[in-house]
Design an enzyme around this catalytic site. Structure first.
Site, PDB file in Angstrom:
ATOM      1  N   ARG A  41       0.830  -1.208   0.000  1.00  0.00           N
ATOM      2  CA  ARG A  41       0.000   0.000   0.000  1.00  0.00           C
ATOM      3  C   ARG A  41       0.865   1.259   0.000  1.00  0.00           C
ATOM      4  NH1 ARG A  41      -3.747  -3.353   3.210  1.00  0.00           N
ATOM      5  NH2 ARG A  41      -2.567  -2.969   5.120  1.00  0.00           N
ATOM      6  N   PHE A  64     -11.936  -3.861  -5.708  1.00  0.00           N
ATOM      7  CA  PHE A  64     -11.892  -4.734  -4.529  1.00  0.00           C
ATOM      8  C   PHE A  64     -11.218  -3.960  -3.387  1.00  0.00           C
ATOM      9  CE2 PHE A  64     -11.173  -7.213  -8.412  1.00  0.00           C
ATOM     10  CZ  PHE A  64     -12.270  -8.060  -8.429  1.00  0.00           C
ATOM     11  N   ASP A  89     -16.129  -1.891  -4.200  1.00  0.00           N
ATOM     12  CA  ASP A  89     -16.178  -3.192  -3.532  1.00  0.00           C
ATOM     13  C   ASP A  89     -17.628  -3.668  -3.524  1.00  0.00           C
ATOM     14  OD1 ASP A  89     -13.988  -4.734  -1.522  1.00  0.00           O
ATOM     15  OD2 ASP A  89     -16.092  -5.267  -1.195  1.00  0.00           O
ATOM     16  N   ALA A  97     -16.816  -5.465  -9.058  1.00  0.00           N
ATOM     17  CA  ALA A  97     -15.687  -4.921  -9.832  1.00  0.00           C
ATOM     18  C   ALA A  97     -15.723  -5.363 -11.287  1.00  0.00           C
ATOM     19  CB  ALA A  97     -14.372  -5.344  -9.182  1.00  0.00           C
ATOM     20  N   ASP A 148      -7.043  -5.797  -6.259  1.00  0.00           N
ATOM     21  CA  ASP A 148      -6.687  -6.604  -5.086  1.00  0.00           C
ATOM     22  C   ASP A 148      -7.834  -7.566  -4.778  1.00  0.00           C
ATOM     23  OD1 ASP A 148      -5.409  -7.612  -2.877  1.00  0.00           O
ATOM     24  OD2 ASP A 148      -5.862  -5.897  -1.577  1.00  0.00           O
ATOM     25  N   CYS A 177      -3.610 -13.413  -4.035  1.00  0.00           N
ATOM     26  CA  CYS A 177      -3.356 -14.081  -2.759  1.00  0.00           C
ATOM     27  C   CYS A 177      -3.647 -15.580  -2.875  1.00  0.00           C
ATOM     28  CB  CYS A 177      -4.190 -13.459  -1.646  1.00  0.00           C
ATOM     29  SG  CYS A 177      -5.971 -13.534  -1.920  1.00  0.00           S
TER      30      CYS A 177
END
Length: 406
Positions: free
Chosen positions: A223, A239, A261, A290, A310, A350
């Site tokens: 960030r 997101f 989001d 999104a 993200d 992730c």
């Protein structure tokens, strides 16, 4: 004649009941363990003796009966044994205190007040996650052995930190793989919202309602890095969750920022964080899917200077990798379509099952498909309070890249 009595003395050590419980591996299955990996999988097990129950401590031995270490056993999990130590030592209060103190010493070299205190296998405490938010602690026990010792772990944490409160955030799908129920509860003291500071930006964290244990600490450094690619630009954060990248864009001097989001709760929190940081005049948050928002931007020919992606993990297992790749391909292709020439794409995955090579390939293919040239400016992982074991690729899950589009 004097009677002689014979006594057979059986020593019972509650912390060492593993002495008669053993898991023996098949021939040649110990090589990965010897190189530093901490998991023995169920299909690698030859024999189990001593009738261990889920969460029991066992000795792990090679086919030739070589002692490999002590670990937690679970017959209901693909991961049959999670190694705690390669020594024959007592696993009790002092063991956990030493490991957690070691983890704390490392974190306090890097951060203050808020950080991931224990990152599971990477801190040699497999299946245990502990995050510290000021004087509150949030715990996840993702393995049966750790779950059975939750009270002991809390005792250790109280002896070290004297926290205001400890909460368990055990809603992770990983618990289901261990045969554990999902639950959330305050287990020590009291829990209330708290405000954390991250490089000059404040966030109100609700440990009882936020994502994971309350906040996504793993993206902390990314960030901050994002700030240097937004000056005077029009920025889109897809997101956006509770506003982390969007607020850093404002901090970095962006001219206008939009955060998207699908969660009403996340957007509510993002707006509160914008107000907390007096940034509400520069950033706008809206509840929207999104994928749908990007398609709308394409239809309106709306362009951005910088876009951040993200998304949540699109796959939790190998069987869904193809579906995840299609989702990543769509989101990146559509983001690139609305990036101006010379624009910046900031993006994360992730999903452990999406490798670095696969992730970069997807982004490159998305650009090539649109006839755009792309270059990598930066490539990073999780923040250093989420360390990686070189011998365990499973501990390296987060991928973050910054790309320039021509």
């Amino acid at each position: 004649m004097e009677m002689m009595s014979f006594f057979i003395i059986i020593t019972c050590d509650w912390n060492n009941t593993y002495l008669k419980k053993t898991v023996t591996l098949k021939k040649n299955e110990e090589s990965r363990i010897l190189k530093g990996h901490l998991w023995a999988f169920s299909n690698e097990v030859k024999t189990i003796s001593g009738d261990p129950e889920p969460g029991d401590l066992v000795e792990l031995r090679s086919n030739s009966d070589k002692f490999l270490g002590l670990g937690f056993f679970n017959p209901h999990s693909l991961i049959a044994v999670r190694l705690l130590t390669r020594d024959n030592e007592e696993i009790g209060f002092d063991f956990f205190r030493k490991r957690i103190e070691t983890a704390r010493t490392l974190r306090e070299k890097i951060y203050r007040d808020t950080y991931r205190l224990v990152h599971g296998e990477s801190d040699f405490l497999p299946g245990l996650i502990i995050d510290k938010y000021n004087n509150f602690l949030a715990i996840q026990t993702l393995a049966a052995g750790m779950d059975r010792r939750l009270t002991l772990i809390c005792d250790v944490l109280e002896s070290i930190f004297h926290p205001t409160g400890i909460i368990e955030r055990n809603e992770s799908h990983l618990r289901l793989l261990e045969g554990l129920e999902q639950k959330k509860s305050v287990i020590r003291g009291t829990i209330e919202p708290t405000v954390i500071d991250e490089y000059g930006i404040r966030y109100r964290v609700n440990l009882q309602e936020g994502q994971k244990t309350g906040f996504f600490l793993d993206q902390r450094e990314n960030r901050r890095i994002f700030r240097r690619y937004v000056r005077d630009g029009k920025v889109l954060d897809c997101f956006c969750n509770e506003g982390g990248f969007a607020l850093n864009a404002v901090h970095g001097g962006a001219g206008a920022v939009m955060g998207i989001d699908i969660s009403d709760h996340a957007i509510k929190c993002a707006r509160e964080n914008a107000e907390l940081n007096k940034m509400i005049s520069v950033v706008h948050f809206t509840t929207k899917d999104a994928f749908e928002f990007l398609r709308e931007c394409i239809s309106k020919n709306e362009k951005y200077d910088t876009i951040n992606l993200d998304p949540p993990s699109f796959t939790k297992s190998k069987k869904n990798v193809m579906e995840a790749k299609r989702a990543y391909k769509e989101i990146h292709t559509n983001a690139i379509k609305i990036l101006k020439d010379g624009g910046i794409l900031s993006t994360s995955s992730c999903s452990y099952n999406i490798t670095e090579e696969t992730f970069i390939e997807i982004i490159n293919e998305s650009a090539n498909h649109l006839g755009r040239k792309i270059s990598i400016l930066e490539w990073h992982g999780a923040a250093p309070d989420h360390p990686v074991l070189p011998s365990m690729p499973e501990t390296k899950y987060l991928k973050y890249g910054i790309f320039c589009l021509e």
